[in-house]
Design a protein around this motif. Structure first.
Motif, PDB file in Angstrom:
ATOM      1  N   LEU A  16       0.834  -1.198   0.000  1.00 29.15           N
ATOM      2  CA  LEU A  16       0.000   0.000   0.000  1.00 29.15           C
ATOM      3  C   LEU A  16       0.870   1.250   0.000  1.00 29.15           C
ATOM      4  O   LEU A  16       1.801   1.376   0.803  1.00 29.15           O
ATOM      5  N   ALA A  17       0.556   2.163  -0.898  1.00 30.23           N
ATOM      6  CA  ALA A  17       1.271   3.439  -0.936  1.00 30.23           C
ATOM      7  C   ALA A  17       0.612   4.426   0.014  1.00 30.23           C
ATOM      8  O   ALA A  17      -0.532   4.226   0.451  1.00 30.23           O
ATOM      9  N   ALA A  18       1.342   5.498   0.324  1.00 29.93           N
ATOM     10  CA  ALA A  18       0.796   6.505   1.231  1.00 29.93           C
ATOM     11  C   ALA A  18      -0.494   7.099   0.675  1.00 29.93           C
ATOM     12  O   ALA A  18      -1.440   7.381   1.422  1.00 29.93           O
ATOM     13  N   ARG A  19      -0.561   7.278  -0.647  1.00 22.77           N
ATOM     14  CA  ARG A  19      -1.770   7.864  -1.242  1.00 22.77           C
ATOM     15  C   ARG A  19      -2.983   6.950  -1.073  1.00 22.77           C
ATOM     16  O   ARG A  19      -4.117   7.428  -0.990  1.00 22.77           O
ATOM     17  N   ASP A  20      -2.746   5.626  -1.020  1.00 25.31           N
ATOM     18  CA  ASP A  20      -3.852   4.695  -0.808  1.00 25.31           C
ATOM     19  C   ASP A  20      -4.427   4.843   0.601  1.00 25.31           C
ATOM     20  O   ASP A  20      -5.639   4.805   0.802  1.00 25.31           O
ATOM     21  N   VAL A  21      -3.542   5.018   1.572  1.00 22.20           N
ATOM     22  CA  VAL A  21      -3.983   5.210   2.952  1.00 22.20           C
ATOM     23  C   VAL A  21      -4.713   6.536   3.092  1.00 22.20           C
ATOM     24  O   VAL A  21      -5.746   6.635   3.762  1.00 22.20           O
ATOM     25  N   VAL A  22      -4.190   7.576   2.426  1.00 19.96           N
ATOM     26  CA  VAL A  22      -4.841   8.893   2.476  1.00 19.96           C
ATOM     27  C   VAL A  22      -6.230   8.831   1.856  1.00 19.96           C
ATOM     28  O   VAL A  22      -7.192   9.398   2.372  1.00 19.96           O
TER      29      VAL A  22
ATOM     30  N   SER B  89     -23.266  12.198   2.065  1.00 17.77           N
ATOM     31  CA  SER B  89     -21.878  11.911   2.406  1.00 17.77           C
ATOM     32  C   SER B  89     -21.514  10.491   1.993  1.00 17.77           C
ATOM     33  O   SER B  89     -20.420  10.230   1.472  1.00 17.77           O
ATOM     34  N   LEU B  90     -22.457   9.556   2.166  1.00 19.32           N
ATOM     35  CA  LEU B  90     -22.236   8.181   1.730  1.00 19.32           C
ATOM     36  C   LEU B  90     -22.116   8.099   0.209  1.00 19.32           C
ATOM     37  O   LEU B  90     -21.295   7.342  -0.329  1.00 19.32           O
ATOM     38  N   VAL B  91     -22.966   8.855  -0.480  1.00 20.85           N
ATOM     39  CA  VAL B  91     -22.907   8.856  -1.945  1.00 20.85           C
ATOM     40  C   VAL B  91     -21.543   9.349  -2.411  1.00 20.85           C
ATOM     41  O   VAL B  91     -20.927   8.764  -3.320  1.00 20.85           O
ATOM     42  N   ALA B  92     -21.055  10.415  -1.802  1.00 20.96           N
ATOM     43  CA  ALA B  92     -19.737  10.946  -2.175  1.00 20.96           C
ATOM     44  C   ALA B  92     -18.648   9.909  -1.929  1.00 20.96           C
ATOM     45  O   ALA B  92     -17.735   9.736  -2.753  1.00 20.96           O
ATOM     46  N   ALA B  93     -18.740   9.195  -0.813  1.00 29.73           N
ATOM     47  CA  ALA B  93     -17.752   8.157  -0.516  1.00 29.73           C
ATOM     48  C   ALA B  93     -17.809   7.038  -1.541  1.00 29.73           C
ATOM     49  O   ALA B  93     -16.779   6.484  -1.940  1.00 29.73           O
ATOM     50  N   THR B  94     -19.019   6.703  -1.987  1.00 35.10           N
ATOM     51  CA  THR B  94     -19.189   5.651  -2.981  1.00 35.10           C
ATOM     52  C   THR B  94     -18.430   5.969  -4.268  1.00 35.10           C
ATOM     53  O   THR B  94     -17.705   5.130  -4.809  1.00 35.10           O
ATOM     54  N   PHE B  95     -18.590   7.196  -4.752  1.00 28.94           N
ATOM     55  CA  PHE B  95     -17.949   7.560  -6.012  1.00 28.94           C
ATOM     56  C   PHE B  95     -16.445   7.784  -5.843  1.00 28.94           C
ATOM     57  O   PHE B  95     -15.678   7.547  -6.770  1.00 28.94           O
ATOM     58  N   LEU B  96     -16.017   8.204  -4.667  1.00 31.15           N
ATOM     59  CA  LEU B  96     -14.582   8.315  -4.417  1.00 31.15           C
ATOM     60  C   LEU B  96     -13.943   6.931  -4.437  1.00 31.15           C
ATOM     61  O   LEU B  96     -12.867   6.734  -5.017  1.00 31.15           O
TER      62      LEU B  96
ATOM     63  N   SER C   9     -15.156   4.331  -6.014  1.00 27.45           N
ATOM     64  CA  SER C   9     -15.287   3.752  -7.356  1.00 27.45           C
ATOM     65  C   SER C   9     -14.145   4.178  -8.278  1.00 27.45           C
ATOM     66  O   SER C   9     -13.863   3.508  -9.269  1.00 27.45           O
ATOM     67  N   ARG C  10     -13.488   5.264  -7.962  1.00 26.56           N
ATOM     68  CA  ARG C  10     -12.379   5.756  -8.780  1.00 26.56           C
ATOM     69  C   ARG C  10     -11.021   5.256  -8.289  1.00 26.56           C
ATOM     70  O   ARG C  10      -9.988   5.590  -8.866  1.00 26.56           O
ATOM     71  N   SER C  11     -11.040   4.472  -7.229  1.00 27.99           N
ATOM     72  CA  SER C  11      -9.786   3.949  -6.690  1.00 27.99           C
ATOM     73  C   SER C  11      -9.285   2.795  -7.534  1.00 27.99           C
ATOM     74  O   SER C  11     -10.049   1.918  -7.938  1.00 27.99           O
ATOM     75  N   ARG C  12      -7.995   2.772  -7.835  1.00 28.58           N
ATOM     76  CA  ARG C  12      -7.404   1.715  -8.652  1.00 28.58           C
ATOM     77  C   ARG C  12      -6.758   0.634  -7.800  1.00 28.58           C
ATOM     78  O   ARG C  12      -6.306  -0.385  -8.325  1.00 28.58           O
ATOM     79  N   THR C  13      -6.691   0.836  -6.507  1.00 26.18           N
ATOM     80  CA  THR C  13      -6.046  -0.120  -5.620  1.00 26.18           C
ATOM     81  C   THR C  13      -7.085  -0.795  -4.738  1.00 26.18           C
ATOM     82  O   THR C  13      -7.887  -0.120  -4.087  1.00 26.18           O
TER      83      THR C  13
END
Length: 325
Positions: free
Chosen positions: A59-65, A161-168, A170-174
């Protein structure tokens, strides 16, 4: 076995709204949330540095962030609004129903945000879901004296807030292991709620036994019960099954709240819950309705979208699901 697991999951996840009501009677929302997450974060961090070290490799630091940001949205922001709404007098059933329409809203936003079409049937389902929420909210507002009208907007903020988390997410590659995500989310929530509680002068826990009973209830039933069963059912039956069960949270919570706290449950409340369940049926029957703008290959329907990237302990809760309690 699947039926028993489903029943246990619905009860454990719904318990998050009931536990919030129990805690609200003894302390401020930030106090309950601080003491819910502090011991939980310590336990998870100890496990992460001993038994779970392998899950963190690569895991990279950006993944944890990114997971910390998702935790702020799907857990901290969501739970704070749920607890605050209940503290203001909004019934647990109404709060659960508003939370329950989250997968429908996520599905409706899939077009502009993810390049997916939403069919007319799914839009009909969304409108039915909103109508159900309106019916139950109106019934709750008429029965609850002294509750400000704006208090019913607070759970909507948590749902968004949950909807925003869902789409954030969904864009994660890790892909992040569930235990890692839960640890980051809980640690982030523990820090945030501690800062808020200390800043408000509400960090000291009350001496009443009822407060600690509510904390134990939330940690054991909502976090470990709801979260653990979520992943078990997800692996056995898939996301669609889990999200379908999420829409049972509102009626179960409404009945539970009526029995345990004497919350209003009249004919209009029952009608609103029935309309909400009808919305689910409408959307679930239209699995072929979502299409890419650039092609004709079918995509998952609204219920296949993760309702919450990493289930919050009731968050619970939460939650590749429609509600984090």
């Amino acid at each position: 076995m699947n039926a028993l697991l489903s029943i246990a999951f619905v009860l454990c996840w719904s318990s998050g709204f009931i536990g919030a009501k129990l805690g609200a009677g003894n302390a401020a929302a930030v106090t309950v949330l601080m003491w819910r997450f502090l011991p939980l974060a310590v336990i998870l961090l100890v496990v992460a540095t001993t038994l779970g070290r392998a899950s963190w490799r690569g895991l990279a630091a950006r993944d944890v962030v990114r997971q910390a940001a998702i935790g702020v949205l799907s857990q901290s922001g969501y739970l704070l609004t749920v607890y605050y709404a209940i503290q203001l007098g909004v019934s647990s059933g109404t709060t659960a129903l508003i939370d329950g329409v989250q997968p429908l809203v996520a599905g409706a936003l899939a077009g502009p945000l993810l390049g997916q079409y939403v069919s007319r049937r799914q839009w009909l389902g969304l409108c039915l879901g909103v109508a159900g929420v309106a019916l139950v909210t109106a019934a709750d507002a008429m029965a609850a004296a002294g509750v400000a009208a704006w208090a019913y907007l607070v759970p909507f903020l948590g749902m968004l807030s949950l909807v925003a988390a869902t789409f954030l997410e969904s864009r994660s590659r890790t892909r992040v292991a569930p235990g890692v995500a839960l640890t980051v989310h809980c640690a982030t929530s523990a820090v945030l709620f501690t800062v808020l509680a200390v800043g408000a002068g509400a960090a000291a826990p009350p001496a009443e036994a009822g407060f600690w009973a509510a904390v134990v209830w939330l940690v054991v039933l909502s976090t470990f019960g709801g979260y653990g069963l979520y992943w078990l059912i997800l692996r056995r039956s898939g996301v669609t099954k889990v999200n379908a069960l999420m829409f049972l949270m509102a009626p179960v919570t409404a009945v539970w709240g009526a029995v345990m706290f004497g919350e209003p449950f009249g004919a209009q409340t029952g009608l609103g819950l029935a309309v909400g369940l009808a919305a689910v049926a409408v959307v679930r029957r239209d699995g072929r309705g979502v299409r890419r703008k650039s092609g004709r290959s079918p995509l998952p329907d609204a219920h296949s979208l993760p309702a919450c990237p990493a289930p919050k302990p009731q968050d619970s809760g939460h939650r590749l699901s429609g509600g984090c309690s």
